[in-house]
Write a protein that holds these residues in place. Structure first.
Motif, PDB file in Angstrom:
ATOM      1  N   HIS A 156       0.829  -1.204   0.000  1.00 40.75           N
ATOM      2  CA  HIS A 156       0.000   0.000   0.000  1.00 40.75           C
ATOM      3  C   HIS A 156       0.867   1.260   0.000  1.00 40.75           C
ATOM      4  O   HIS A 156       0.364   2.359  -0.195  1.00 40.75           O
ATOM      5  N   LEU A 157       2.175   1.069   0.217  1.00 43.23           N
ATOM      6  CA  LEU A 157       3.144   2.152   0.067  1.00 43.23           C
ATOM      7  C   LEU A 157       3.982   1.944  -1.188  1.00 43.23           C
ATOM      8  O   LEU A 157       4.285   2.905  -1.903  1.00 43.23           O
ATOM      9  N   TYR A 158       4.342   0.683  -1.453  1.00 43.77           N
ATOM     10  CA  TYR A 158       5.107   0.365  -2.662  1.00 43.77           C
ATOM     11  C   TYR A 158       4.132   0.283  -3.842  1.00 43.77           C
ATOM     12  O   TYR A 158       3.802  -0.784  -4.359  1.00 43.77           O
ATOM     13  N   SER A 159       3.650   1.429  -4.223  1.00 45.84           N
ATOM     14  CA  SER A 159       2.717   1.574  -5.342  1.00 45.84           C
ATOM     15  C   SER A 159       2.718   3.043  -5.718  1.00 45.84           C
ATOM     16  O   SER A 159       3.081   3.904  -4.918  1.00 45.84           O
TER      17      SER A 159
ATOM     18  N   SER B 292       9.579   3.144   0.146  1.00 47.58           N
ATOM     19  CA  SER B 292       9.269   2.821  -1.240  1.00 47.58           C
ATOM     20  C   SER B 292      10.125   3.641  -2.191  1.00 47.58           C
ATOM     21  O   SER B 292      10.086   4.877  -2.178  1.00 47.58           O
ATOM     22  N   VAL B 293      10.870   2.954  -3.046  1.00 48.77           N
ATOM     23  CA  VAL B 293      11.716   3.637  -4.017  1.00 48.77           C
ATOM     24  C   VAL B 293      10.878   4.334  -5.085  1.00 48.77           C
ATOM     25  O   VAL B 293      11.391   5.182  -5.837  1.00 48.77           O
ATOM     26  N   ILE B 294       9.598   4.016  -5.151  1.00 43.14           N
ATOM     27  CA  ILE B 294       8.716   4.697  -6.105  1.00 43.14           C
ATOM     28  C   ILE B 294       8.585   6.174  -5.755  1.00 43.14           C
ATOM     29  O   ILE B 294       8.466   7.027  -6.643  1.00 43.14           O
ATOM     30  N   THR B 295       8.651   6.495  -4.481  1.00 40.60           N
ATOM     31  CA  THR B 295       8.484   7.889  -4.046  1.00 40.60           C
ATOM     32  C   THR B 295       9.552   8.811  -4.628  1.00 40.60           C
ATOM     33  O   THR B 295       9.219   9.839  -5.229  1.00 40.60           O
TER      34      THR B 295
END
Length: 667
Positions: free
Chosen positions: A212-215, A564-567
């Motif tokens: 729910h964070l790694y997205s 999360s590296v997406i951020t």
């Protein structure tokens, strides 16, 4: 009356009113069914998150005061009940049910979007620890839901972007360019979207950040588990690509071999290799989205080619490898090994693990835990709950520990820890390891690191300690020195037999962008600029001498403190799109960072790292290059980097306009 009965009675009353209104309006039972599902979900929902929903929905600050102040959770746990007494939890759940039903009925939240100071206060209350007002800025922006918005840009005629890589970063960039109306191509050397999660298919492969964070912030998903395994992660990225129409725009099995800047035209000439042959193309700009976990690192072990059985790298796992009843050896004990070893331990006959170094690992309370169906429904149906739940995860997994990674020069035992908090972490993790080893305390010295926690990547324990404590598992605290057929010789001379050899040896992280050659102004290669493994970039995104060339997840953007590296990738893309917007607005089509700006930024990066745990002496990690400089990780908190990437200072850049080329796609 029990809580469940009380809430059920309350919800039935509300549902009866809605049902009467539906019947009068000729409607159906949708409202009643929705209320019943909400009742079920709220009864098991995360209490600290419900408090945040209540505060924003009602505007009543009493929910930030006693008796509604949660107790601080332990470790990475969600702290679902907030440590509050059952009767207080009951009050919160009942009030939350009322507030959410009113939102569903059309009422607006009393606070449309909390200001940064209030957002920080609310999150501090929910987490039972201090969250700074500066951090409140990023929370406020994400709650407002506009942190990744993109207005159309007026690109010059013929301006076209090449995105190299169709993984997480490439998908994100393509979506943003689509929204901006900027033409682009997206290519990938493999046959589908997914990147890391398409390539890494080994047993146990999964994410160590909550889904729910790694997205993407703009693309939530109905996750079945709190921490997804590879197949579900791959499905997510393919789903997002499909939803945004990217399959129609992608070129797969297309490998970029070389990109050369043409100073005459201001274009990039890109050599691509496809099944039909090689082709040269022209592009105005390049987004490199090849990532850092891209090229497997295969150790140079004498005799490795003599091994007669399957020898597989975790990044190139074959579908047909058979481990059942086999003698299996695993080389490495980093993130991939910590996942694969517990996943195969019950399948193999004997398991040998060559663990040259030691790793810290934290408890993983929700490993393999399914998200209850009522909570999946709540996250889908109540956006306010989803947003605040994500913010709680962001604080826990992103920046909570950042302050504990700073070196205290006065700390009396620098070999074992860098400050008082870090030493407390050491004691906590040490006790955890002891508990997991059980009767095998003889293994403690072989697995317990002698460097401070977080000095290397902090891993999450998937059952690794319990696995290596099994009777049919042999932990070898040495590197694999030599292979003689099926005999594996460790550095201490001990010999071990194996039928299958698994290389869990990671990736060539320090040698960024090694998958294709990049040549900038005056024929200077990017590898020369970076002296092979000393990668640097301004804000991780741009390098002098390489105009309109942007590196997503570039130097010093990775996360060593978690999250999360997406951020950071979303932040980078936001900034790069601002660069293009400013470029076009000034009648230019080329932008290049000034070298003094680039050098000053990297001095600040190095200075910050010098005071952090990752440069601790007497320790190796994949964050650092051959000189000991940290090249992979950011020293910044998430909110720091978020602020750095909000706006563009054109004084940091040189703008120019190239000679228009009629067709930028093909030479």
């Amino acid at each position: 009356m029990t809580y469940v009965k009380l809430v059920g009675h309350f919800c039935r009353s509300i549902s009866e009113v809605w049902a009467r209104e539906d019947r009068m309006a000729g409607g159906d039972k949708t409202s009643e069914e929705w209320a019943e599902r909400l009742t079920e979900a709220v009864a098991i929902a995360n209490v600290p998150t419900l408090l945040l929903v209540l505060t924003q929905a009602t505007g009543d600050m009493k929910w930030l005061e006693e008796p509604y102040i949660p107790r601080r959770g332990k470790g990475l746990d969600d702290n679902d009940d907030g440590g509050l007494p059952p009767n207080v939890q009951q009050d919160i759940r009942q009030a939350a049910l009322t507030a959410i039903l009113k939102l569903k009925a059309g009422e607006k939240p009393a606070i449309s979007a909390p200001e940064p100071e209030l957002a920080a206060r609310m999150l501090s209350h929910s987490m039972a620890e201090q969250v700074t007002s500066e951090y409140g800025e990023i929370v406020s922006a994400e709650l407002a839901g506009n942190s990744f918005d993109q207005a159309p840009l007026s690109a010059p005629k013929g301006f076209r972007v090449l995105i190299v890589g169709a993984g997480m970063s490439g998908i994100c960039a393509a979506i943003r360019l689509t929204a901006a109306g900027v033409p682009f191509d997206i290519v990938d050397k493999d046959g589908d979207f997914g990147g890391t999660w398409r390539e890494n298919r080994y047993p146990g492969a999964g994410v160590d950040t909550p889904n729910h964070l790694y997205s993407y912030s703009f693309a939530q998903y109905d996750w079945s588990h709190y921490f997804a395994l590879q197949a579900e992660l791959l499905d997510y990225f393919r789903h997002v690509a499909r939803e945004h129409g990217l399959y129609e725009r992608a070129e797969f099995d297309t490998k970029v071999e070389r990109a050369r800047y043409d100073e005459t035209s201001g274009d990039w000439i890109v050599d691509v290799k496809r099944p039909a042959g090689e082709q040269a193309r022209r592009y105005a700009a390049i987004f490199s989205a090849v990532g850092i976990l891209n090229i497997p690192k295969v150790p140079n072990i004498p005799g490795l080619d003599t091994f007669p059985g399957p020898c597989v790298h975790t990044a190139d796992w074959p579908d047909d490898v058979d481990l059942a009843g086999k003698r299996v050896a695993v080389v490495g004990n980093g993130a991939s090994a910590m996942q694969v070893v517990p996943a195969i331990v019950d399948e193999v006959c004997d398991l040998t693990v060559f663990a040259r170094s030691k790793q810290w690992a934290a408890p993983f309370p929700k490993f393999k835990t399914s998200v209850p169906e009522p909570i999946r429904w709540l996250i889908r149906e109540v956006p306010l709950y989803q947003k605040w739940y994500r913010q709680r995860l962001a604080w826990t997994f992103n920046d909570r520990v950042h302050v504990s990674l700073q070196v205290d020069p006065a700390w009396p035992e620098p070999d074992r820890a860098i400050n008082a908090i870090n030493d407390a972490h050491r004691r906590f993790f040490t006790e955890y390891v002891k508990e997991e080893l059980g009767a095998r305390q003889d293994l403690l010295d072989l697995v317990l690191p002698d460097y401070p926690p977080f000095g290397k990547r902090m891993l999450l324990d998937n059952g690794w300690y319990r696995a290596v404590a099994r009777d049919h598992v042999c932990l070898v605290p040495q590197h694999l020195r030599e292979v003689r057929g099926t005999t594996l010789v460790a550095a201490d001379g001990s010999e071990h037999e194996a039928d299958v050899l698994i290389l869990a040896t990671g990736f060539q992280v320090a040698e960024m962008l090694a998958s294709f050659e990049v040549v900038g102004r005056q024929g200077r290669r990017l590898r020369e600029e970076w002296d092979n493994d000393d990668a640097r970039a301004y804000l991780g995104s741009t390098v002098p001498g390489f105009p309109n060339f942007f590196t997503l997840l570039g130097p010093n953007t990775g996360l060593g403190h978690g999250g999360s590296v997406i951020t950071p990738v979303e932040n980078q893309i936001h900034y790069i799109m601002k660069l293009l917007e400013c470029t076009f607005a000034n009648g230019a089509d080329t932008i290049e960072v000034l070298r003094p700006v680039y050098e000053d930024y990297n001095r600040k990066v190095d200075s910050a790292h010098a005071a952090m745990v990752w440069t601790h002496p007497g320790m190796e990690n994949w964050y650092r290059n051959s000189r000991g400089r940290v090249v992979a990780l950011t020293p910044w908190r998430h909110d720091d980097f978020w602020r750095m990437t909000r706006t563009v200072d054109l004084n940091d850049y040189k703008l120019s306009r190239g000679v228009a080329v009629p067709d930028r796609v093909a030479v």
